[in-house]
Design a protein around this motif. Structure first.
Motif, PDB file in Angstrom:
ATOM      1  N   UNK A 422       0.830  -1.201   0.000  1.00 29.29           N
ATOM      2  CA  UNK A 422       0.000   0.000   0.000  1.00 29.29           C
ATOM      3  C   UNK A 422       0.866   1.253   0.000  1.00 29.29           C
ATOM      4  N   UNK A 423       0.438   2.235  -0.760  1.00 31.66           N
ATOM      5  CA  UNK A 423       1.115   3.523  -0.831  1.00 31.66           C
ATOM      6  C   UNK A 423       0.488   4.456   0.204  1.00 31.66           C
ATOM      7  N   UNK A 424       1.259   4.937   1.182  1.00 34.93           N
ATOM      8  CA  UNK A 424       0.685   5.853   2.175  1.00 34.93           C
ATOM      9  C   UNK A 424      -0.013   7.052   1.535  1.00 34.93           C
ATOM     10  N   UNK A 425       0.426   7.426   0.332  1.00 31.38           N
ATOM     11  CA  UNK A 425      -0.203   8.567  -0.342  1.00 31.38           C
ATOM     12  C   UNK A 425      -1.629   8.260  -0.784  1.00 31.38           C
ATOM     13  N   UNK A 426      -1.988   6.965  -0.816  1.00 29.59           N
ATOM     14  CA  UNK A 426      -3.347   6.602  -1.237  1.00 29.59           C
ATOM     15  C   UNK A 426      -4.367   6.749  -0.119  1.00 29.59           C
ATOM     16  N   UNK A 427      -3.881   6.986   1.105  1.00 27.01           N
ATOM     17  CA  UNK A 427      -4.782   7.084   2.253  1.00 27.01           C
ATOM     18  C   UNK A 427      -5.493   8.434   2.248  1.00 27.01           C
ATOM     19  N   UNK A 428      -6.800   8.379   2.204  1.00 27.66           N
ATOM     20  CA  UNK A 428      -7.623   9.600   2.215  1.00 27.66           C
ATOM     21  C   UNK A 428      -7.799  10.091   3.645  1.00 27.66           C
ATOM     22  N   UNK A 429      -8.026   9.166   4.560  1.00 29.71           N
ATOM     23  CA  UNK A 429      -8.212   9.525   5.973  1.00 29.71           C
ATOM     24  C   UNK A 429      -7.989   8.286   6.829  1.00 29.71           C
ATOM     25  N   UNK A 430      -7.598   8.523   8.079  1.00 32.14           N
ATOM     26  CA  UNK A 430      -7.378   7.427   9.029  1.00 32.14           C
ATOM     27  C   UNK A 430      -7.877   7.862  10.396  1.00 32.14           C
ATOM     28  N   UNK A 431      -8.369   6.884  11.155  1.00 34.27           N
ATOM     29  CA  UNK A 431      -8.917   7.182  12.479  1.00 34.27           C
ATOM     30  C   UNK A 431      -8.553   6.061  13.448  1.00 34.27           C
ATOM     31  N   UNK A 432      -8.044   6.441  14.596  1.00 32.45           N
ATOM     32  CA  UNK A 432      -7.759   5.474  15.659  1.00 32.45           C
ATOM     33  C   UNK A 432      -8.863   5.543  16.709  1.00 32.45           C
ATOM     34  N   UNK A 433      -9.376   4.390  17.095  1.00 32.31           N
ATOM     35  CA  UNK A 433     -10.385   4.305  18.149  1.00 32.31           C
ATOM     36  C   UNK A 433      -9.931   3.261  19.154  1.00 32.31           C
ATOM     37  N   UNK A 434      -9.958   3.618  20.422  1.00 31.32           N
ATOM     38  CA  UNK A 434      -9.549   2.690  21.474  1.00 31.32           C
ATOM     39  C   UNK A 434     -10.761   2.273  22.289  1.00 31.32           C
ATOM     40  N   UNK A 435     -10.898   0.965  22.443  1.00 30.94           N
ATOM     41  CA  UNK A 435     -12.020   0.417  23.202  1.00 30.94           C
ATOM     42  C   UNK A 435     -11.495  -0.390  24.379  1.00 30.94           C
TER      43      UNK A 435
END
Length: 511
Positions: A422-435
């Motif tokens: 995967x190319x990091x440049x292809x990432x539109x958005x990322x979200x971390x959620x901790x449960x």
């Protein structure tokens, strides 16, 4: 069932019974709904600004994406029945039948065998089993069929049973990925009785582990073991809240933690802290304490705060040490990559401890749910949503990593799992959620412990308790537990109302 209708003779002499539900997670909302539907006056108090507990959606990269539970187990039928009862029956869907893959040891990646239970294969020499554990592992697993038969008795240690009967390859590469993905626990931590209900009985009849699994699968209901809802599981929360507020008029208070619970005659005083935000002049927090009177209380909050609240009513509960719940870190990625259009790893991947990856599982959400794929393609032709989870009971696997570091780790593990760099440049958005989840009820000793604690709490008259820390993980466990809690309260409400009516019923006529 809140008393007598005001239009009935003498009805205006009876006040409706009032139930306060402490906690606006799924257990609390379901219990509140079940009480409200029979006419009981209900108030829900939630400490945070979010209702629904582990059901939560957020906008990521222009898409509304689930960052908590994204499906429900069909066992028991209670979750489906709940969804249908709030008008979502026509939105219940099954996932893409492609199914998930498994990342096993020695770099093997293959489809997770379908003819199994908790990863235990019913046919050890089947092609899809050999694709994961090889001929050596498959032949060792087949010895289960020729080993001395299993005699009458009860097996408890799931991992020990699998290793003894089928060998380490099955345990490490087929069973452990499933138990880690579902329970965040090693197989050895799980009790066979609760992790695979009915397996002990089938073992006695079949005499072998694979034979027992085959017997159970032959008797199981056809169809998917999980289902989802178009729009995401958070739609279920919205539908429940909508019905609670209209037509039942349930008061739902967010940002309202409960600080104390004390007796008030034959009822309760629930002390709350209202936190509406900054004062009008911008100073302070605007916090105010107030008390709500209730006839009955349902406590539906996590274990530690529940025991903290209840130990003031029963000091012996202070001896119960809350269990540190498993921590799960979820990274949700929205990205554009045409190579993922072919779903190279089906709907996701479970990870064996021998695979050399940090992640425990991956879900290719746009491959799993067609409705989400349609929403993604409406934004960009090759847009995809992937969820990567980290965490294991008793371990803080990635807690020390910052958000950017964890996203980078997720991309590296995803590249390995997908077989696509995967190319990091292809990432539109990322979200971390901790449960911080609940300890699964299938963990050895947990069911007995939770039932013992529940029994002590239920001895407090006029009070009930529910939640994942007692019921176990997943909606299929939480929903029936909440309904049982509401049922007990409804019964007590009916008894009290009938008791209030009895003197009038026995009184002589004024004529």
């Amino acid at each position: 069932m809140t008393g007598v209708d005001a239009s009935a003779p003498g009805g205006d002499r009876f006040e409706p019974q009032h139930v306060v539900v402490i906690g606006g997670g799924m257990a609390g909302l379901v219990a509140a709904l079940d009480c409200a539907r029979v006419g009981i006056r209900v108030t829900v108090l939630e400490a945070s600004d979010h209702l629904g507990g582990a059901l939560r959606a957020e906008e990521i990269g222009g898409l509304t994406v689930e960052v908590g539970a994204e499906s429900f187990a069909t066992r028991g039928g209670t979750v489906r029945a709940l969804a249908e009862s709030v008008g979502l029956g026509d939105r219940i869907v099954t996932p893409n039948p492609e199914g998930a893959w498994v990342a096993a040891g020695k770099g093997r990646m293959a489809s997770l065998p379908k003819a199994g239970i908790l990863g235990i294969p019913s046919s050890p020499l089947a092609d899809d089993v050999r694709a994961v554990i090889g001929w050596g592992g498959a032949l060792r697993a087949y010895l289960d069929r020729v080993m001395p038969v299993l005699t009458v008795g009860t097996e408890h240690d799931l991992g020990g049973l699998v290793t003894r009967r089928m060998g380490r390859a099955v345990r490490d590469n087929l069973v452990a990925p499933v138990t880690m993905g579902v329970y965040s626990s090693d197989p050895e931590a799980l009790d066979v009785t609760f992790a695979a209900p009915g397996l002990n009985r089938a073992l006695t009849k079949a005499g072998s582990l694979s034979g027992a699994v085959a017997t159970m699968r032959a008797a199981s209901r056809a169809g998917s073991n999980v289902e989802g809802i178009v729009g995401g599981m958070s739609v279920l929360v919205e539908a429940i809240v909508r019905e609670l507020e209209h037509p039942w008029g349930v008061e739902i208070h967010r940002n309202t933690p409960v600080s104390a619970l004390e007796r008030d005659g034959d009822g309760w005083l629930v002390t709350v802290t209202d936190t509406p935000g900054p004062d009008s002049d911008g100073s302070g927090t605007g916090e105010t304490d107030s008390a709500i009177r209730a006839d009955h209380v349902i406590v539906a909050i996590p274990e530690a705060p529940a025991l903290g609240l209840l130990s003031r009513l029963d000091p012996s509960l202070s001896d119960v040490t809350p269990i540190d719940p498993p921590r799960v870190d979820l990274v949700t990625l929205v990205l554009d990559d045409s190579r993922l259009d072919a779903h190279p790893r089906g709907t996701g991947m479970l990870v064996a401890p021998t695979a050399g990856l940090t992640a425990k599982a991956m879900t290719h959400a746009t491959a799993k749910w067609s409705w989400l794929a349609e929403n993604a393609r409406a934004l960009a032709p090759h847009r995809h949503v992937l969820r990567v989870s980290f965490g294991k009971a008793g371990e803080n696997t990635v807690g020390e990593l910052g958000d950017d570091e964890l996203v980078a780790l997720a991309v590296r593990d995803l590249s390995t799992m997908l077989g696509v760099e995967l190319d990091p440049a292809s990432i539109v958005a990322a979200k971390r959620t901790t449960w911080a989840g609940s300890l699964p009820g299938a963990v050895t000793g947990q069911r007995a412990r939770s039932e013992s604690v529940r029994e002590r709490i239920l001895a407090i008259d006029g009070l009930d308790v529910t939640g994942g820390w007692l019921a176990g993980t997943g909606l299929a466990a939480v929903v029936p537990d909440a309904l049982a809690s509401a049922g007990r309260v409804r019964h007590r409400v009916a008894q009290r109302v009938l008791g209030e009516m009895a003197p009038d019923a026995a009184a002589p006529s004024a004529d």
